[in-house]
Design a protein around this motif. Structure first.
Motif, PDB file in Angstrom:
ATOM      1  N   VAL A 158     -15.627-106.480 -38.821  1.00 22.47           N
ATOM      2  CA  VAL A 158     -15.258-107.328 -37.693  1.00 22.47           C
ATOM      3  C   VAL A 158     -15.886-106.713 -36.457  1.00 22.47           C
ATOM      4  O   VAL A 158     -15.552-105.609 -36.063  1.00 22.47           O
ATOM      5  CB  VAL A 158     -13.718-107.416 -37.531  1.00 22.47           C
ATOM      6  CG1 VAL A 158     -13.363-108.334 -36.380  1.00 22.47           C
ATOM      7  CG2 VAL A 158     -13.093-107.889 -38.823  1.00 22.47           C
ATOM      8  N   ASP A 165       0.271-101.719 -40.389  1.00 23.46           N
ATOM      9  CA  ASP A 165       0.039-101.033 -39.106  1.00 23.46           C
ATOM     10  C   ASP A 165       0.280-102.005 -37.957  1.00 23.46           C
ATOM     11  O   ASP A 165       0.425-103.202 -38.185  1.00 23.46           O
ATOM     12  CB  ASP A 165      -1.393-100.471 -39.051  1.00 23.46           C
ATOM     13  CG  ASP A 165      -2.458-101.550 -39.102  1.00 23.46           C
ATOM     14  OD1 ASP A 165      -2.481-102.405 -38.198  1.00 23.46           O
ATOM     15  OD2 ASP A 165      -3.273-101.543 -40.061  1.00 23.46           O
ATOM     16  N   LEU A 224     -13.364-102.214 -48.263  1.00 16.77           N
ATOM     17  CA  LEU A 224     -12.391-103.187 -48.767  1.00 16.77           C
ATOM     18  C   LEU A 224     -12.892-103.905 -50.014  1.00 16.77           C
ATOM     19  O   LEU A 224     -12.093-104.284 -50.864  1.00 16.77           O
ATOM     20  CB  LEU A 224     -12.036-104.202 -47.679  1.00 16.77           C
ATOM     21  CG  LEU A 224     -11.066-103.692 -46.603  1.00 16.77           C
ATOM     22  CD1 LEU A 224     -10.783-104.769 -45.588  1.00 16.77           C
ATOM     23  CD2 LEU A 224      -9.773-103.188 -47.208  1.00 16.77           C
ATOM     24  N   LYS A 267      -7.795 -95.982 -38.242  1.00 17.00           N
ATOM     25  CA  LYS A 267      -8.988 -96.336 -37.460  1.00 17.00           C
ATOM     26  C   LYS A 267      -8.695 -97.445 -36.459  1.00 17.00           C
ATOM     27  O   LYS A 267      -9.085 -97.400 -35.302  1.00 17.00           O
ATOM     28  CB  LYS A 267     -10.055 -96.839 -38.438  1.00 17.00           C
ATOM     29  CG  LYS A 267     -11.391 -96.138 -38.339  1.00 17.00           C
ATOM     30  CD  LYS A 267     -12.459 -96.976 -39.005  1.00 17.00           C
ATOM     31  CE  LYS A 267     -12.677 -96.612 -40.445  1.00 17.00           C
ATOM     32  NZ  LYS A 267     -13.870 -97.327 -40.990  1.00 17.00           N
ATOM     33  N   ASN A 306      -8.377 -97.006 -42.679  1.00 19.03           N
ATOM     34  CA  ASN A 306      -8.594 -98.204 -41.851  1.00 19.03           C
ATOM     35  C   ASN A 306      -7.424 -98.402 -40.890  1.00 19.03           C
ATOM     36  O   ASN A 306      -7.628 -98.726 -39.717  1.00 19.03           O
ATOM     37  CB  ASN A 306      -8.712 -99.458 -42.727  1.00 19.03           C
ATOM     38  CG  ASN A 306     -10.122 -99.638 -43.257  1.00 19.03           C
ATOM     39  OD1 ASN A 306     -11.052 -99.011 -42.777  1.00 19.03           O
ATOM     40  ND2 ASN A 306     -10.278-100.497 -44.257  1.00 19.03           N
ATOM     41  N   GLY A 342     -18.591-101.347 -44.060  1.00 13.51           N
ATOM     42  CA  GLY A 342     -18.019-102.613 -44.530  1.00 13.51           C
ATOM     43  C   GLY A 342     -18.013-102.742 -46.040  1.00 13.51           C
ATOM     44  O   GLY A 342     -17.936-103.835 -46.577  1.00 13.51           O
TER      45      GLY A 342
END
Ligand code: ADP
Length: 514
Positions: free
Chosen positions: A437, A417, A452, A392, A389, A449
């Motif tokens: 998102v 990040d 997480l 990404k 992520n 999605g």
């Protein structure tokens, strides 16, 4: 001012007149005592009703309150009338307030039995008042008739109505009965006064006081009883609602379980053909370029096919794991591992992917080695998801920092990040299943999605937790904590030297269109 044996005389300054204030006979003292008792009762009742009315507002409680106030005024004027030499004026005022007190009491009782005062009753009240006042001058017997017979008969009628309407409640039963008995005593004494003797026995006065007291107290009791009934009906209704909601929840839970079972079945069914396609692509990759001298375009198509197989495998794996967690079949295989080594190896394994976006990866640790009991494969999945992520959602030439430290008996792993970040509103939902998102900011990034939500479940299965700090356009910092625990029998698990599987990394990074 001076007292004789039975009179109190007052002589005002500059006046020759002598005022006789109290004829201190034994009888008048008796009367005064009775009126003082009445005054005390009315005042107490008024205060009780005012207090009750503030807590439990009802129109009839206000009416009774008014009736008691009128009662106080009546008693005061009667008392004054008796004190000031049987003052006619005072008696007249007392009569008006006595009638008003009874009028308010009738209104209260009517309201209590859910009836309204009619216009006829209003007119009758006015006529009675006029007749009563004039009878005081011309014919005292009429006034006695009104007070002791007419008004009391109305109470008896109300008493009968209450017994008829609300006979189920004990307090209302008593109220109805006392509204018949006490006025009846008064009626009897009225007749005695009119036709037998005009002698004052005070029993009728006592009956009137008892009537006022019982009406007041039993109306309060009746009100409380009704409030209790209302309350228990409300409780029953609420219990019924809770029961319905419980049923709905159970239905929703069953449906969700059914849905999860369906997803699990479909996912299992999909995994076999995808594995076959993937294996075929691999065979093709190994054999065909040599035989048929494949050009660059064909190689690129092969890569696209392989990458999309990985994406499907990732999605299916996530769906299967999610359904396993939901069903409670997902178990951890805990062994002692050096967590520093696990995190460092995994971080290093994603460097090639980060380099493709020119992203700098930094790994730092507070200690060289820390043995904890964990499921290495699951921890790797968590880290891979968070790092994928981070890559990404971080733009070219960004930076990802992985930091390991110890805090309050926990291992803390943070992945930071400087990418697009997540806005505050979305942060609450980020661990929900299928939450992504949306928007242009996350362009070129695919995903389902689920990642997480799985990460959170896996960290929590280890007894830890995960939190996110993020600011839009400044990046995200995911911090996970895992309790430092070890398994006593083993020092370090034998698969300690296992490498991070390249296929897993490829699968995790498959939905980054770099
Ligand atoms: P997916 O498998 O689609 O990536 P995840 O559950 O892993 O799903 O992530 C859910 C969403 O959280 C992503 O679609 C992304 O919008 C947001 N997200 C997760 N990590 C980051 C990050 N490091 N920076 C910005 N957004 C992120």
């Amino acid at each position: 001012m001076c007292f004789s044996n039975s009179f109190l005389f007052i002589k005002l300054k500059n006046s020759d007149k002598l005022y006789v204030i109290i004829k201190r006979t034994e009888k008048s003292m008796q009367k005064i005592t009775i009126y003082l008792i009445m005054l005390f009762i009315y005042t107490t009742l008024t205060m009780v009703f005012i207090a009750f009315n503030t807590v439990y507002k009802k129109k009839y409680i206000s009416y009774i309150c008014m009736s008691h106030v009128m009662g106080i005024i009546t008693t005061v004027f009667t008392l004054l009338g008796n004190l000031i030499n049987q003052s006619f004026k005072m008696h007249n005022i007392a009569v008006i307030f006595f009638l008003a007190a009874n009028f308010f009491m009738y209104s209260a009782i009517k309201e209590f039995i859910n009836k309204k005062l009619s216009n006829v009753e209003m007119i009758a009240a006015i006529i009675i008042t006029v007749v009563d006042l004039s009878s005081l001058i011309f014919c005292y017997s009429i006034s006695v008739f009104i007070h002791k017979i007419l008004l009391m008969s109305i109470y008896i009628r109300f008493g009968m109505q209450i017994n008829k309407y609300k006979n189920k409640s004990v307090s209302l039963g008593v109220l109805g009965c006392s509204m018949i008995i006490f006025p009846l005593i008064q009626v009897c004494f009225g007749f005695v006064w009119l036709f037998v003797t005009t002698k004052n026995y005070y029993v009728d006065l006592l009956a009137y006081i008892l009537l006022t007291l019982t009406i007041s107290l039993f109306i309060i009791l009746g009100t409380l009883e009704e409030a209790k009934k209302e309350f228990s009906t409300q409780v029953n209704e609420l219990e019924e609602k809770v029961e319905n909601k419980k049923q709905l929840l159970e239905d929703a839970y069953k449906l969700d379980k059914l849905k999860m079972e369906f997803i699990a079945n479909i996912s299992h069914d999909l995994r076999t053909p995808i594995n076959i396609i993937f294996s075929s692509i691999q065979i093709f990759e190994v054999n065909f370029p040599k035989k048929y001298n494949c050009d660059e375009k064909t190689k690129k198509y092969l890569k696209v096919m392989k990458n999309n197989c990985y994406r499907l495998i990732k999605l299916i794996n996530n769906l299967i794991d999610m359904s396993k967690i939901e069903a409670g079949f997902f178990k951890l295989e805990l062994h002692n591992y050096d967590i520093v080594n696990v995190v460092e190896d995994l971080t290093m394994s994603i460097v090639p992917y980060a380099e493709e976006k020119n992203i700098q990866i930094e790994f730092d640790t507070e200690f060289e080695e820390k043995i904890i009991a964990c499921d290495k494969e699951k921890i790797e999945r968590v880290l891979l998801n968070l790092l994928a992520n981070a890559v990404k959602f971080t733009g070219n030439s960004g930076k990802i920092e992985v930091y390991l430290c110890e805090k309050e008996g926990n291992i803390v792993i943070s992945i930071k990040d400087n990418g697009i970040g997540i806005d505050e509103e979305m942060q609450k939902f980020i661990y929900n299943r299928f939450t992504r998102v949306e928007g242009k900011r996350a362009k070129n990034c695919e995903g389902s999605g689920i990642g997480l939500s799985l990460v959170k479940s896996l960290v929590e299965m280890h007894g830890g937790n995960i939190k996110l700090e993020s600011e839009i356009n400044k990046g995200c910092k995911f911090t996970m904590t895992i309790p430092i625990k070890t398994i006593d029998e083993e020092i370090r698990h034998s698969s300690y030297f296992e490498d991070v599987k390249i296929k897993e990394v490829e699968i995790e990074f498959s939905d980054i269109n770099i």
